[in-house]
Scaffold this active site. Structure first.
Site, PDB file in Angstrom:
ATOM      1  N   LYS A  80       2.182  10.465   8.073  1.00 58.37           N
ATOM      2  CA  LYS A  80       1.442  10.075   9.038  1.00 58.37           C
ATOM      3  C   LYS A  80       2.256  10.723  10.190  1.00 58.37           C
ATOM      4  O   LYS A  80       1.798  11.200  10.932  1.00 58.37           O
ATOM      5  CB  LYS A  80       1.608   8.246   9.384  1.00 58.37           C
ATOM      6  CG  LYS A  80       0.342   8.028   8.294  1.00 58.37           C
ATOM      7  CD  LYS A  80      -0.341   6.217   8.035  1.00 58.37           C
ATOM      8  CE  LYS A  80      -1.091   5.968   7.623  1.00 58.37           C
ATOM      9  NZ  LYS A  80      -0.897   4.645   5.684  1.00 58.37           N
ATOM     10  N   PHE A 116       1.167  -1.069   0.426  1.00 58.78           N
ATOM     11  CA  PHE A 116       0.019   0.197   0.039  1.00 58.78           C
ATOM     12  C   PHE A 116       1.102   1.282   0.151  1.00 58.78           C
ATOM     13  O   PHE A 116       1.394   1.230   0.858  1.00 58.78           O
ATOM     14  CB  PHE A 116      -0.696   0.132   1.578  1.00 58.78           C
ATOM     15  CG  PHE A 116      -1.646   1.590   0.641  1.00 58.78           C
ATOM     16  CD1 PHE A 116      -3.118   0.718   0.676  1.00 58.78           C
ATOM     17  CD2 PHE A 116      -1.824   1.767   1.329  1.00 58.78           C
ATOM     18  CE1 PHE A 116      -3.756   2.601   0.437  1.00 58.78           C
ATOM     19  CE2 PHE A 116      -2.220   3.586   1.327  1.00 58.78           C
ATOM     20  CZ  PHE A 116      -3.789   3.782   1.214  1.00 58.78           C
ATOM     21  N   ASP A 129       9.174   3.124   1.742  1.00 60.28           N
ATOM     22  CA  ASP A 129       8.484   3.441   2.487  1.00 60.28           C
ATOM     23  C   ASP A 129       7.952   3.327   3.701  1.00 60.28           C
ATOM     24  O   ASP A 129       7.266   2.251   4.434  1.00 60.28           O
ATOM     25  CB  ASP A 129       6.879   2.890   1.511  1.00 60.28           C
ATOM     26  CG  ASP A 129       5.133   3.526   1.971  1.00 60.28           C
ATOM     27  OD1 ASP A 129       5.647   4.135   2.899  1.00 60.28           O
ATOM     28  OD2 ASP A 129       4.198   3.698   1.340  1.00 60.28           O
TER      29      ASP A 129
END
Ligand SMILES: *Cc1c(COP(=O)(O)O)cnc(C)c1O
Length: 415
Positions: free
Chosen positions: A267, A149, A234
């Site tokens: 995030k 993702f 990531d």
């Protein structure tokens, strides 16, 4: 867990209807209307308190309304709230320097540079553009993993594996190929001098908190270096202290000491204020994107940068990396030791944890926990994800452990 119900403008009927009538239906019906938060707790419009074990999906690193965080953001907003990227600000420069210092143990190699964005998907868009610039016409291929993702905008979506997310929006930017998760032979077979970049999550978050097998990243580094491809990590969900190290790939058994070419962050970086970053490492970093080749109006905005600096400062001042490592180990051991028939096992690192269930009842267990005053996420049909604030206390974690067996029991009796 329930406080006396307070009357407020937010209380009363109609929120579900108003939400449904005014907002695009992309997220399904909201589970509650939340009105305030403090530390690891949030309160809904009816005055009920919840222990927030999801932390806004690994975002609220300092929990809610941390005084130092609120003070830093307020101070910056009251001083200088936004300028365009035609201008620099001390917060933006300071944050870039700070990220370069912590993205690699001992500091980023000479030449490393930061690009600021506003979200995770944008950080990956920037990384994908870096990959294209690095590869040019000679390297049209980009590799990502099954289960990956990387975001929902078109470029990041092209790197995201789930067919239901991708297929309605095809054609997507081309050249992306998915290789089986954790399979080094498959990566080796797919590798070649026509590959511009390999995108990896050290721990796949949305796929259900799946860490890459030990040795995978180290070998992926060897393969990408040999082929001249970029290794992009990531760390949007796994980074910024979540695993008890600044980056998940700093854990020796995860990263094996690798230095990637690009690390993407978001995030937890802003602790609730939107910000993302693509950190390019090494002497060629500065040439990956040149003047005019990428841009953003808001990216690195001083308020966002001040928020991220406050997050980093509090993690340092409160010793949260050690706390996360210790509490995470404790919580995972306690979960594994609960011995409930519906608990199959525990995955994860630090405070990025999945409780695996023996049956596909995660949604029902999460609903029972919500009723009992605990927010968790059924990340898969058979797994609950926990990504609580890094300031979670042992006593708070214990209250969840106390409530979990009844919620697991209740799942079988819920529709
Ligand atoms: C959440 C996430 C993204 C996307 O971030 P957004 O801020 O939602 O765009 C990308 N990669 C990973 C690993 C994520 O967890």
């Amino acid at each position: 867990m329930t406080e006396p119900t307070t009357t407020s403008a937010a209380t009363g009927p109609g929120w579900a209807q108003r939400y449904g009538a005014a907002l695009m239906n992309t997220f399904g019906a909201p589970q509650r209307v939340l009105v305030r938060g403090e530390g690891a707790y949030v309160w809904d419009a009816d005055g009920r308190r919840y222990l927030d074990l999801l932390g806004g999906i690994a975002v609220n690193a300092l929990g809610h309304a941390h005084p130092a965080y609120v003070a830093a953001v307020t101070e910056q907003l009251g001083t200088l709230g936004h300028v365009s990227n035609f201008f620099a600000t001390p917060a933006q420069v300071g944050l870039a320097e700070k990220l370069l210092a912590l993205v690699t143990p001992g500091g980023a190699p000479a030449g490393s540079r930061v690009f600021f964005a506003n979200s995770g998907t944008e950080a990956n868009e920037a990384a994908l553009k870096m990959a294209r610039r690095h590869g040019g016409a000679a390297r049209p291929r980009v590799l990502a993993l099954e289960g990956a993702f990387h975001g929902r905008t078109m470029g990041a979506l092209a790197l995201t594996h789930k067919a239901a997310y991708r297929e309605p929006f095809e054609p997507l930017p081309g050249g992306v190929e998915f290789v089986p998760f954790g399979d080094l032979a498959a990566l080796e077979a797919a590798m070649g001098d026509d590959v511009a970049a390999v995108f990896l999550e050290p721990i796949q978050g949305e796929a259900g908190v799946r860490p890459l097998p030990p040795g995978y990243l180290a070998r992926a580094r060897e393969l990408t270096s040999a082929a001249g491809a970029l290794l992009v990590l990531d760390e949007i969900q796994s980074g910024m202290g979540r695993t008890g190290t600044w980056m998940a790939h700093h854990l020796p058994h995860v990263g094996g000491g690798v230095v990637p070419d690009v690390v993407t962050l978001a995030k937890g970086l802003g602790g609730g204020f939107p910000i993302g970053a693509a950190v390019a490492l090494g002497e060629h970093a500065a040439t990956l994107l040149g003047p005019g080749q990428h841009g953003t109006t808001f990216g690195g905005n001083p308020v966002a940068a001040a928020a991220a600096l406050a997050v980093i400062g509090v993690i340092e001042d409160e010793g949260l990396l050690a706390h996360v490592a210790e509490l995470g180990t404790w919580l995972r051991e306690k979960l594994a030791g609960l011995g409930h028939a519906r608990l199959a096992g525990v995955r994860g690192e630090g405070l990025l944890i999945a409780a695996e269930l023996t049956e596909p009842v995660a949604a029902q267990v999460a609903a029972a926990l919500l009723d009992a005053g605990f927010i968790v996420n059924p990340v898969r049909a058979d797994a609950l994800r926990l990504a609580p604030p890094l300031v979670l206390t042992t006593a708070q974690a214990q209250s969840f452990l106390d409530a979990l067996p009844a919620a697991l029991d209740a799942a079988g009796t819920r529709p």
